[in-house]
Design an enzyme around this catalytic site. Structure first.
Site, mmCIF file in Angstrom:
data_model
loop_
_atom_site.group_PDB
_atom_site.id
_atom_site.type_symbol
_atom_site.label_atom_id
_atom_site.label_comp_id
_atom_site.label_asym_id
_atom_site.label_seq_id
_atom_site.Cartn_x
_atom_site.Cartn_y
_atom_site.Cartn_z
ATOM 1 N N CYS A 117 -3.884 11.939 0.763
ATOM 2 C CA CYS A 117 -4.162 10.285 0.030
ATOM 3 C C CYS A 117 -3.890 10.502 -1.239
ATOM 4 O O CYS A 117 -4.579 9.717 -2.333
ATOM 5 C CB CYS A 117 -5.930 10.246 0.382
ATOM 6 S SG CYS A 117 -5.685 10.724 2.397
ATOM 7 N N CYS A 149 -15.095 3.485 9.683
ATOM 8 C CA CYS A 149 -13.632 4.100 9.363
ATOM 9 C C CYS A 149 -12.796 2.717 8.539
ATOM 10 O O CYS A 149 -13.335 1.983 8.810
ATOM 11 C CB CYS A 149 -13.185 4.218 10.927
ATOM 12 S SG CYS A 149 -13.716 5.301 11.402
ATOM 13 N N LYS A 198 -12.320 0.440 2.614
ATOM 14 C CA LYS A 198 -12.203 -0.333 3.836
ATOM 15 C C LYS A 198 -12.115 -1.159 5.095
ATOM 16 O O LYS A 198 -12.195 -1.826 5.538
ATOM 17 C CB LYS A 198 -14.218 -0.343 3.897
ATOM 18 C CG LYS A 198 -15.178 -0.886 4.635
ATOM 19 C CD LYS A 198 -15.455 -0.078 5.799
ATOM 20 C CE LYS A 198 -15.954 -0.432 7.503
ATOM 21 N NZ LYS A 198 -14.349 -1.014 8.127
ATOM 22 N N HIS A 216 -5.636 1.927 4.483
ATOM 23 C CA HIS A 216 -5.368 2.911 3.825
ATOM 24 C C HIS A 216 -3.288 3.133 4.010
ATOM 25 O O HIS A 216 -3.739 4.307 4.801
ATOM 26 C CB HIS A 216 -5.989 3.871 4.214
ATOM 27 C CG HIS A 216 -6.043 5.473 3.232
ATOM 28 N ND1 HIS A 216 -5.179 6.189 1.976
ATOM 29 C CD2 HIS A 216 -6.281 6.629 3.502
ATOM 30 C CE1 HIS A 216 -5.700 6.255 1.542
ATOM 31 N NE2 HIS A 216 -6.019 7.116 2.220
#
Lengths: 401, 485
Positions: free
Chosen positions: A88, A215, A341, A345
């Protein structure tokens, strides 16, 4: 003696696509969309760029191996283009490549790109990664997903501080509520609806104790930056431009997973943030950091990260969160743009998307989300799992500040 | 003196009440109502003959030096590999020596367990071997709504044969080998194909077992008066008793066939019943052990004074006592792959198993063997080239360290509903071990609601992956949270 990166590199321009389910755009389309905004902002010509980096994680479903796709998409002038991948942190790694190239004096202008196309796999969530573990780990690692990996941290955190898991869940719920409130104001965010704590707490279970609204979203997107030296930025007539104050990476070396760990903090973030503050000359982050974009892949990740960034004291993040300390109206607004959020992502793009918000805020271009007089903005990525991860931290601010 | 030096067993934790099968399937085949009593042991979805064999072997070898074993025989009709030594997988999981050890599979017949025991005892008697471990294990899939589904249970048992510290001395054997085909499983077939029960009962079990026992007496000069316990399998409980009657075995001498609380565990069953008999044996007791299938093997052992000094870790009785009722018949059929349910695209991932990596890391993966740093003493898993202790970080000063037998506790965990699993949620977490070391592992045999940070765990060897395309079965170790019930 190394002097660090502080004020050695200026951000000349940035671009960011709308994030979301971009069913009809390819990674190349997204790269071009971000690049066009970025180069117009920078005010230079494409052929002035001397080197480029592209961050992308799941190359199998995106642009494939090598950086050729980026060179082709942007018709770059046969320059060095390098694909980087570090979970990430891939977007921030791309930025680091470009920043270090300029800082070294090897380039006047360097380009950092990040892209990820997550919605080409046919199912929700991040792509399954069993074949990406390597030939040995794929024979013993647990049957793990990203939410499950981070969910474990919530049980570790609750145990360490003697909290009922429901108390932790409440603070986690506020993390998501706050980010959704910010994302609702952002035209580039994927999820733009405000939610209530009750909605978050009632959302279906994904991996105990994380519910669906704990998530982050799953999206496609791209972002990019063009960097140069402060001297060149000045010569181009830029005033109050933004420079890099700190750029740090820290990787696990096995102690958390194998040796000793309380299961309630990120060893890497704790170290990388300490190094970043030293590099940026920041003594008291709780007072000096104006705003943050941290890696809120899951609400619990953001909660724990507040402590590892030395902004909340150990064990006190839930209280700060519930007190609104990290709300847009709070002392250190976190996820001002809506965070992972609301943006989702797209891994390679995320680090650059975070920097984009800090850049807009510092230049007073953040529209409805604009904060009053921000000084230092911090971005943070955490790739992998709580017990085995890659952490990147960047701090940006005005030149000379 | 040659004989048994240790024994143990394994019965999986789940029990299926036969009434549950009747309730679900009697509409289709009402005959199963005739045997609706009792319950059968059911292997979890991640267990098979090999994993249960490993569990039984550890039960047997508790407190024994596994490095001294020089023979490892595995008996089963449900082995995962047709060509790859399944006993070799068990040997790796037990972290046995490789040099000087013979490993072999005994298969294709339900009396393979007693035949393996005979081969072991003969090898030790001949002086060629000193310590031979025999494990029998079966996990037989059955079609729904069949008598086999009612009768068959899952389980395993292990016997260690040697010439030192014998707890039950070998007293002789006798065999009948004949091609009596009561049932068979053809090559490539999934299920047993059986002949009429009345014939199997009366002409098979009812004739061949008595003939073999009589043959044993004739050969050795012993008589039923010399025998304290008789062990033979027969899932027709009436026939089990009528054989005893014919042989003059009074009720107390007849070892329970475990139909009521376990079911017939196939190749394992004679050894499972025998291990249960050894738990009750008194010094001087002679026990007859018979296995049935294309004939019959009979072996006789006499308990020595040492019988009271040995206890398996949990034993057959211990395993039978710690059970959880499995009350979902559809889930049972899914665990046995009898019905098709979607796992989603995420569940399609099927990375090939690198055999080179498996060979390099066989101790680590199959044996759950890590390192202990000889400079600082830190146990660590997985084994890496440099010590993990930040104050040490020495390279290359390691000794093997077995984590498999170390108790531990839960440090953190989750129950993951996104992860593809036939038994969602997929429970996993970080565990730490007594004496040091920690690992991130799957959990099994647990109810998510009972898992808490801090509760004790034990490690167990389980099937980790099944590559349907290539036919490969992968194994690794999982944590079993230790909660009552």
């Amino acid at each position: 003696m190394a002097s660090g990166i502080r004020d050695k590199v200026a951000i000349l321009g940035m671009g960011c696509t709308k994030f979301g389910e971009r069913w009809n755009e390819s990674p190349e389309d997204l790269l071009l969309e971000a690049f066009q905004e970025c180069i117009a902002d920078a005010g230079i010509e494409k052929n002035q760029i001397q080197a480029a980096w592209i961050g992308v994680c799941f190359d199998e479903i995106n642009i494939g191996k090598s950086a050729l796709a980026a060179s082709l998409a942007l018709r770059l002038p046969n320059i060095a283009v390098t694909r980087v991948e570090n979970f990430c942190a891939s977007g921030t790694e791309s930025f680091r490549g470009a920043v270090y190239a300029v800082a070294s004096g090897a380039c006047d202008f360097a380009l950092a790109l990040g892209v990820e196309k997550l919605k080409d796999i046919g199912y929700g969530g991040l792509p399954e990664f069993s074949s990406a573990l390597g030939v040995t780990n794929s024979q013993w690692f647990p049957n793990m997903t990203a939410p499950g990996g981070f969910a474990m941290l919530a049980t570790g955190y609750a145990a360490k501080y003697g909290l009922d898991i429901q108390e932790v869940k409440k603070a986690m719920a506020h993390v998501s509520v706050k980010s959704h409130a910010n994302g609702a104001l952002n035209p580039k965010a994927h999820l733009r609806r405000a939610v209530t704590e009750e909605q978050v707490l009632m959302s279906p279970m994904i991996a105990f104790p994380l519910g669906l609204f704990d998530c982050c979203g799953v999206s496609d997107g791209a972002a990019c930056a063009i960097v140069t030296t402060p001297e060149i930025a000045k010569s181009l007539g830029k005033k109050d431009f933004i420079t890099v104050k700190a750029l740090q990476l820290a990787l696990s070396n096995g102690t958390e997973m194998v040796y000793e760990w309380d299961g309630a903090h990120f060893v890497t973030t704790t170290k990388a943030s300490t190094a970043a503050y030293a590099e940026a000359g920041i003594k008291n982050p709780r007072e000096e950091i104006s705003m943050m974009e941290v890696h809120d892949c899951f609400s619990i990740t953001e909660l724990v990260t507040m402590e590892d960034l030395h902004i909340s004291e150990r064990g006190k993040a839930p209280k700060d969160i519930m007190d609104g300390f990290y709300d847009r109206s709070g002392k250190v607004p976190c996820q001002v743009d809506g965070g992972l959020k609301c943006f989702g992502h797209p891994i390679g793009a995320s680090g650059l998307r975070m920097l984009y918000e800090m850049y807009l805020q510092l230049l007073g271009r953040a529209g409805d989300r604009q904060l009053k007089n921000p000084r230092f903005g911090l971005t943070h990525n955490l790739g992998g799992f709580p017990m085995l991860n890659v952490c990147s931290i960047a701090i940006v601010g005005r030149y000379g500040d | 003196m040659v004989g048994i030096t240790a024994y143990g067993g394994y019965i999986p934790r789940y029990r299926v009440s036969r009434m549950l099968i009747v309730q679900n399937m009697a509409w289709y085949f009402p005959v199963i109502m005739a045997v609706a009593g009792g319950e059968k042991a059911m292997a979890n979805w991640d267990e098979d003959a090999v994993s249960m064999a490993v569990a039984a072997a550890y039960d047997c070898m508790a407190g024994k030096d596994r490095k001294k074993v020089d023979g490892m025989y595995l008996a089963s009709t449900t082995l995962p590999f047709a060509d790859r030594l399944n006993a070799g997988i068990v040997a790796s999981a037990l972290n046995l020596q490789e040099q000087g050890v013979v490993a072999a599979d005994f298969s294709a017949c339900l009396k393979a367990g007693t035949t393996a025991a005979m081969a072991a005892v003969e090898a030790v008697k001949a002086g060629e071997k000193e310590s031979v471990l025999v494990v029998a294990s079966d996990q037989r899939r059955t079609k729904m709504a069949t008598m086999f589904e009612m009768f068959y249970g899952d389980g395993a048992a292990a016997l260690l044969f040697g010439n030192k510290d014998v707890i039950a001395e070998f007293k002789g054997s006798y065999s009948i080998s004949c091609d009596f085909v009561d049932h068979y499983k053809g090559f490539g077939k999934e299920f047993d194909y059986g002949w009429e029960e009345r014939w199997v009962r009366d002409e098979g079990y009812g004739k061949i077992i008595p003939e073999a026992i009589k043959g044993f007496f004739k050969k050795t000069g012993m008589s039923m008066g010399d025998i304290a316990k008789v062990v033979y399998p027969c899932y027709f409980t009436g026939t089990h008793k009528s054989i005893a009657k014919e042989l003059g075995i009074d009720g107390a001498k007849l070892q329970d066939n475990l139909h009521g609380n376990c079911g017939d565990t196939g190749t394992a069953h004679p050894l499972v019943m025998f291990a249960a008999a050894l738990e009750d044996a008194q010094p001087g007791d002679r026990i007859l052990l018979a296995g049935f299938g294309q004939g019959c093997d009979v072996l006789c052992f006499e308990a020595t004074d040492r019988i009271k000094k040995f206890k398996p870790a949990k034993g057959i009785k211990g395993h039978l006592a710690s059970k959880v009722d499995f009350t979902n018949y559809l889930k049972f059929t899914k665990f046995r792959d009898l019905i098709t349910a979607d796992l989603g695209i995420r569940g399609e991932a099927n990375p090939n198993t690198s055999l080179t990596a498996l060979w390099r890391k066989r101790k680590m993966i199959m044996g759950f063997v890590g390192y202990r740093c000889t400079k600082c003493g830190t146990p660590q898993y997985p084994p890496m080239p440099m010590c993990v202790n930040p104050q040490c970080q020495e390279a290359g000063h390691f000794e093997d360290y077995e984590f498999a037998v170390k108790p531990g506790k839960v440090e953190m965990f989750t129950g993951d509903l996104l992860s593809p699993s036939v038994d969602p949620p997929a429970v996993y977490g970080v565990v730490s071990f007594e004496g040091g070391g920690r690992a991130l592992v799957d959990f099994t045999d647990c109810d998510m609601n009972q898992v808490k940070v801090g509760i004790p765990i034990r490690m167990t060897f389980r099937r980790r992956s099944r590559d349907q395309m290539r036919g490969f079965t992968g194994y690794f170790w999982k944590a079993v949270p230790q909660v009552a019930g």
